[in-house]
Design a protein around this motif. Structure first.
Motif, PDB file in Angstrom:
ATOM      1  N   ILE A 285     -25.727 -37.883 -30.743  1.00 19.87           N
ATOM      2  CA  ILE A 285     -24.267 -37.876 -30.828  1.00 19.87           C
ATOM      3  C   ILE A 285     -23.888 -37.185 -32.139  1.00 19.87           C
ATOM      4  CG2 ILE A 285     -22.221 -39.339 -31.099  1.00 19.87           C
ATOM      5  CD1 ILE A 285     -23.683 -41.468 -29.417  1.00 19.87           C
ATOM      6  N   GLY A 286     -22.985 -36.233 -32.052  1.00 18.53           N
ATOM      7  CA  GLY A 286     -22.576 -35.502 -33.239  1.00 18.53           C
ATOM      8  C   GLY A 286     -23.355 -34.223 -33.466  1.00 18.53           C
ATOM      9  N   ILE A 287     -24.335 -33.956 -32.599  1.00 15.83           N
ATOM     10  CA  ILE A 287     -25.084 -32.702 -32.644  1.00 15.83           C
ATOM     11  C   ILE A 287     -25.128 -32.069 -31.248  1.00 15.83           C
ATOM     12  CG2 ILE A 287     -27.305 -31.597 -33.123  1.00 15.83           C
ATOM     13  CD1 ILE A 287     -27.797 -33.612 -35.301  1.00 15.83           C
TER      14      ILE A 287
ATOM     15  N   MET B 261      -5.827 -36.325 -30.190  1.00 20.77           N
ATOM     16  CA  MET B 261      -6.384 -36.791 -31.464  1.00 20.77           C
ATOM     17  C   MET B 261      -6.851 -35.590 -32.272  1.00 20.77           C
ATOM     18  SD  MET B 261     -10.220 -38.130 -30.503  1.00 20.77           S
ATOM     19  CE  MET B 261     -11.484 -37.018 -29.851  1.00 20.77           C
ATOM     20  N   GLU B 262      -7.028 -35.808 -33.587  1.00 17.03           N
ATOM     21  CA  GLU B 262      -7.596 -34.784 -34.461  1.00 17.03           C
ATOM     22  C   GLU B 262      -9.119 -34.880 -34.448  1.00 17.03           C
ATOM     23  OE1 GLU B 262      -4.312 -33.937 -37.964  1.00 17.03           O
ATOM     24  OE2 GLU B 262      -5.986 -35.292 -38.367  1.00 17.03           O
ATOM     25  N   ALA B 263      -9.752 -33.734 -34.569  1.00 16.47           N
ATOM     26  CA  ALA B 263     -11.209 -33.692 -34.646  1.00 16.47           C
ATOM     27  C   ALA B 263     -11.629 -32.416 -35.351  1.00 16.47           C
ATOM     28  CB  ALA B 263     -11.828 -33.749 -33.253  1.00 16.47           C
ATOM     29  N   VAL B 264     -12.821 -32.466 -35.982  1.00 11.71           N
ATOM     30  CA  VAL B 264     -13.419 -31.264 -36.579  1.00 11.71           C
ATOM     31  C   VAL B 264     -14.547 -30.828 -35.664  1.00 11.71           C
ATOM     32  CG1 VAL B 264     -14.613 -30.278 -38.560  1.00 11.71           C
ATOM     33  CG2 VAL B 264     -12.781 -31.945 -38.917  1.00 11.71           C
ATOM     34  N   GLN B 265     -14.397 -29.644 -35.117  1.00 13.09           N
ATOM     35  CA  GLN B 265     -15.286 -29.137 -34.067  1.00 13.09           C
ATOM     36  C   GLN B 265     -16.057 -27.923 -34.572  1.00 13.09           C
ATOM     37  OE1 GLN B 265     -13.459 -27.218 -30.462  1.00 13.09           O
ATOM     38  NE2 GLN B 265     -14.053 -29.139 -29.480  1.00 13.09           N
TER      39      GLN B 265
ATOM     40  N   LEU C  19     -16.408 -23.874 -38.074  1.00 13.08           N
ATOM     41  CA  LEU C  19     -15.790 -25.194 -37.975  1.00 13.08           C
ATOM     42  C   LEU C  19     -14.283 -25.027 -37.903  1.00 13.08           C
ATOM     43  CD1 LEU C  19     -17.781 -27.195 -40.675  1.00 13.08           C
ATOM     44  CD2 LEU C  19     -17.663 -27.797 -38.252  1.00 13.08           C
ATOM     45  N   SER C  20     -13.617 -25.909 -37.167  1.00 11.24           N
ATOM     46  CA  SER C  20     -12.160 -25.848 -37.110  1.00 11.24           C
ATOM     47  C   SER C  20     -11.588 -27.222 -36.804  1.00 11.24           C
ATOM     48  CB  SER C  20     -11.701 -24.828 -36.052  1.00 11.24           C
ATOM     49  OG  SER C  20     -12.265 -25.134 -34.796  1.00 11.24           O
TER      50      SER C  20
ATOM     51  N   VAL D 209     -18.695 -28.452 -30.147  1.00  9.02           N
ATOM     52  CA  VAL D 209     -19.039 -29.868 -30.198  1.00  9.02           C
ATOM     53  C   VAL D 209     -18.428 -30.481 -31.452  1.00  9.02           C
ATOM     54  CG1 VAL D 209     -21.215 -29.402 -31.413  1.00  9.02           C
ATOM     55  CG2 VAL D 209     -20.958 -31.530 -30.100  1.00  9.02           C
ATOM     56  N   ILE D 210     -17.960 -31.703 -31.348  1.00  8.53           N
ATOM     57  CA  ILE D 210     -17.463 -32.446 -32.505  1.00  8.53           C
ATOM     58  C   ILE D 210     -18.673 -32.994 -33.245  1.00  8.53           C
ATOM     59  CG2 ILE D 210     -16.095 -34.422 -33.278  1.00  8.53           C
ATOM     60  CD1 ILE D 210     -14.477 -34.089 -30.640  1.00  8.53           C
ATOM     61  N   LEU D 211     -18.836 -32.599 -34.495  1.00 11.23           N
ATOM     62  CA  LEU D 211     -19.965 -33.078 -35.283  1.00 11.23           C
ATOM     63  C   LEU D 211     -19.706 -34.514 -35.763  1.00 11.23           C
ATOM     64  CD1 LEU D 211     -20.887 -29.915 -37.404  1.00 11.23           C
ATOM     65  CD2 LEU D 211     -21.775 -30.639 -35.182  1.00 11.23           C
ATOM     66  N   GLY D 212     -20.677 -35.052 -36.523  1.00  7.15           N
ATOM     67  CA  GLY D 212     -20.538 -36.387 -37.086  1.00  7.15           C
ATOM     68  C   GLY D 212     -21.449 -37.390 -36.407  1.00  7.15           C
TER      69      GLY D 212
END
Length: 349
Positions: A116-118, A3-7, A15-16, A59-62
């Protein structure tokens, strides 16, 4: 399956967009959610700048997101695949004194420190895994798009509880017309408040807030100074800071009427400082109220969403623009420039 994610990698402050494995089959009380809408907030900007603590490994933010349940662990009874949900990112350890007293947001091992997300992979991805007790099933009349705002509205709900009572007819000053300031404006209007002033330095954001149709007085910080210069007795009953900008908060304290309140709601950089006159606090018997996250206020936020509907929660009226995960750089740049009030990832199936 990937899957795609912004990490975010805190070690290099970068960020990437990455391709990673979709969360595995959920265990115990875990739930896998296919993310539909996931917001970017001011805290995320502080994290990306390296000014706000987060997980030390990538970590994946959000931490503001809605979606649809894909699969559930064997201990999950209240959710099933296909359920539309909003995810509360915050939890406590449930064993310490703050947790036992109903204040899990004070928990040293919970609240934002377990978010979650942090500190755990979050919703800037196509899929996210979360504990079942942090997932709220949506009423039929709430869309996934509206539910993407549940987390920020749950924080506003906690703030509302902290500053209440707020008598109708009070003069209220909101600092900042980002999404949080706009949501506060919407909530105050819903509650019958009409004597509200919003101070925002960016013209683009002032124009966006006008679309909400509240009739509120939307002015610049300089215009605020002019009002006080013309009448040294002019003031407000409540200041709600949604900017996180310490100099603005410091100045606003001098505008509060005797017996008034300051609500520190916006998340400042941990490096920010401000100076307060103890004598002024004494003389005017002022109350300073800080607000941290959203303890047990998700149900209140969902109730507000049902009551507010498209009259208040229309993305265009609130200044929200949607982006794909691939457009994360563009989304963050628009937020920094202030050309929008909020960026929201719309994640297609």
């Amino acid at each position: 399956m990937n899957m795609e994610a912004v990490q975010f990698d805190s070690r290099v402050k970068q960020l990437s967009l990455v391709k990673i494995t979709v969360p595995s089959a959920p265990k115990g009380d875990q739930v896998v959610v296919q993310v539909a809408y996931s917001g970017i907030c001011g805290t995320d900007l502080h994290i990306a700048e390296g000014a706000f603590p987060c997980k030390e490994t990538p970590v994946i933010l959000g931490h503001e997101f809605s979606g649809e349940v894909v699969s559930v662990g064997p201990l999950v009874k209240h959710l099933k695949p296909g359920d539309r949900v909003a995810v509360d990112p915050n939890a406590g350890c449930l064993t310490c004194d703050p947790c036992h007293n109903g204040n899990y947001h004070y928990c040293s091992g919970g609240g934002i420190d377990k978010c979650i997300g942090i500190y755990q992979d979050g919703g800037w991805a196509q899929y996210c895994i979360a504990p079942a007790d942090q997932i709220h099933k949506l009423p039929e009349n709430i869309s996934l798009k509206q539910a993407g705002l549940t987390e920020p509205l749950s924080c506003v709900a906690h703030g509302w509880d902290r500053i209440s009572p707020v008598p109708v007819g009070s003069t209220i000053l909101i600092l900042g017309a980002g999404i949080i300031g706009n949501l506060w404006a919407a909530v105050l209007h819903l509650q019958g408040h009409r004597k509200v002033i919003v101070s925002e330095p960016l013209e683009a954001r002032r124009k966006l807030l006008e679309k909400l149709g509240t009739g509120y007085d939307i002015i610049t910080p300089d215009e605020l100074k002019v009002r006080r210069a013309k009448d040294l007795n002019w003031g407000v009953d409540i200041v709600i800071d949604c900017s996180g900008y310490a100099p603005a908060i410091e100045e606003a304290i001098t505008l509060i009427n005797p017996g008034g309140k300051l609500c520190i709601f916006g998340v400042s950089s941990p490096l920010a400082k401000m100076s307060v006159s103890p004598y002024l606090l004494y003389k005017n018997e002022l109350t300073i109220i800080a607000v941290k996250v959203n303890p047990f206020s998700f149900p209140k936020a969902l109730g507000w969403i049902e009551a507010m509907g498209n009259r208040y929660l229309d993305y265009e009226k609130l200044g929200i623009k949607t982006y794909s995960l691939k457009q994360y750089k563009e989304a963050l740049q628009a937020l920094k420039e202030g050309s929008i009030a909020k960026a929201m990832f719309k994640i297609d199936k």
